[in-house]
Enzyme design. Structure first.
Site, PDB file in Angstrom:
ATOM      1  N   ASP A 152       0.849  -1.186   0.000  1.00 27.34           N
ATOM      2  CA  ASP A 152       0.000   0.000   0.000  1.00 27.34           C
ATOM      3  C   ASP A 152       0.889   1.242   0.000  1.00 27.34           C
ATOM      4  OD1 ASP A 152      -3.037   0.874   0.656  1.00 27.34           O
ATOM      5  OD2 ASP A 152      -1.626   2.240   1.647  1.00 27.34           O
ATOM      6  N   ASN A 160      -2.027  13.193  -3.896  1.00 27.54           N
ATOM      7  CA  ASN A 160      -3.068  13.664  -4.815  1.00 27.54           C
ATOM      8  C   ASN A 160      -3.515  15.077  -4.472  1.00 27.54           C
ATOM      9  OD1 ASN A 160      -3.443  11.650  -6.750  1.00 27.54           O
ATOM     10  ND2 ASN A 160      -4.744  10.434  -5.410  1.00 27.54           N
ATOM     11  N   HIS A 165      -4.318  14.767  -9.270  1.00 30.23           N
ATOM     12  CA  HIS A 165      -4.514  13.348  -9.592  1.00 30.23           C
ATOM     13  C   HIS A 165      -3.559  12.871 -10.683  1.00 30.23           C
ATOM     14  CE1 HIS A 165      -7.973  12.617  -7.011  1.00 30.23           C
ATOM     15  NE2 HIS A 165      -8.439  13.812  -7.379  1.00 30.23           N
ATOM     16  N   ASP A 169      -1.492   9.469 -10.511  1.00 28.35           N
ATOM     17  CA  ASP A 169      -1.430   8.437 -11.548  1.00 28.35           C
ATOM     18  C   ASP A 169       0.017   8.146 -11.943  1.00 28.35           C
ATOM     19  OD1 ASP A 169      -4.171   8.330 -11.511  1.00 28.35           O
ATOM     20  OD2 ASP A 169      -4.449   9.483 -13.366  1.00 28.35           O
ATOM     21  N   GLU A 195      -4.674   2.408  -4.375  1.00 25.67           N
ATOM     22  CA  GLU A 195      -3.217   2.403  -4.259  1.00 25.67           C
ATOM     23  C   GLU A 195      -2.730   1.131  -3.584  1.00 25.67           C
ATOM     24  OE1 GLU A 195      -4.747   4.691  -0.603  1.00 25.67           O
ATOM     25  OE2 GLU A 195      -5.314   4.431  -2.696  1.00 25.67           O
TER      26      GLU A 195
END
Length: 285
Positions: A152, A160, A165, A169, A195
């Site tokens: 994780d 973010n 965002h 990504d 994630e």
């Protein structure tokens, strides 16, 4: 008219057969003529019968010729119709072949979309579970060790919120690329959540899995996030568990997940082990 001949010098009278008739020759001619006529009539009848037979044969021949012509015409029309149908079938087959190819491509694309996470290229959760279950069965049959890692990204929401965002990504893509650079070809990685990721390490003990997880954690921490200011990196917390004989895949993943959250509680950017699991110096094969 018949006339008797007198006897000369006392000669006896003539016999009846010596009598002479003026029309005997004519009658003989007439008789022969009648016989000839009768013969001619017979010949004429035969000729007429032959002519009638020839006429009937000719008419039958003409009928057969006309019938043959009609049959040939019908056959020609049938051949033309078959040729047109063949051309139509060829066009239809070409269209069907094109449609099949199109559908095959679409199915392959849909299968790829269903099997692969379109952002990172890692396996989608469903496909990952299928492959992990296959390795699990092999582990059950052969008793080979299998190590499960749950991963994780740390503070991903903050990344973010801080950089957008697009940066998030980019961080996910960079993370999976780093994982792939360190995984073997037989290892399997899948994206199980936003994630969150999971890795199956076949033929790997818990100790070897821990050593690999540590190397991977260090490699991720050294990977910059593309497209953002220099020095921005990501870290990952990892939980590791080894499969037990008779245990389900889901149970092993839950134990690895518990080790992951233990690593989160202990400060993140670290590798947690399942309860009673202890690292050793064994290396990831």
């Amino acid at each position: 008219m018949t006339r008797a001949v007198r006897a000369v010098d006392g000669a006896p009278p003539a016999k009846p057969e010596d009598t002479f008739s003026l029309y005997d020759a004519e009658e003989a001619v007439l008789t022969r003529s009648e016989a000839m006529l009768a013969g001619l009539t017979d010949v004429a009848g035969g000729v007429k019968a032959l002519a009638d037979a020839y006429r009937r044969g000719y008419r039958e021949q003409r009928r057969l010729v006309r019938l043959s012509d009609r049959m040939q015409l019908d056959l020609q029309k049938a051949n033309q119709a078959l040729a047109e149908q063949r051309r139509d079938l060829q066009v239809l087959n070409a269209a069907l072949s094109s449609e099949i190819e199109h559908r095959t491509r679409l199915e392959a694309e849909l299968r790829s979309l269903a099997d692969t996470d379109d952002l990172t290229g890692a396996l989608a959760r469903r496909r990952f579970m299928e492959i992990a279950a296959r390795e699990w069965l092999r582990h059950e049959r052969a008793g080979a060790p299998v190590c499960i890692l749950m991963l994780d990204l740390d503070r991903f929401k903050l990344l973010n919120d801080s950089f957008g965002h697009a940066a998030g990504d980019a961080a996910l893509v960079a993370f999976v690329a780093t994982c792939r650079a360190n995984l073997r070809t037989l290892d399997v990685i899948g994206r199980t959540g936003g994630e969150e990721f999971a890795v199956v390490l076949p033929d790997t003990t818990l100790e070897a899995g821990y050593a690999f997880a540590e190397r991977l954690r260090e490699a991720v921490a050294a990977t910059p996030v593309p497209g953002v200011e220099a020095g921005v990196t990501i870290t990952v917390s990892i939980g590791a568990a080894q499969a037990w004989r008779g245990e389900s895949l889901e149970s092993a993943m839950q134990r690895a997940d518990a080790a992951l959250y233990a690593a989160k509680r202990e400060g993140r950017n670290r590798v947690g082990l399942e309860p009673d699991g202890a690292p050793s110096q064994s290396a990831h094969p």
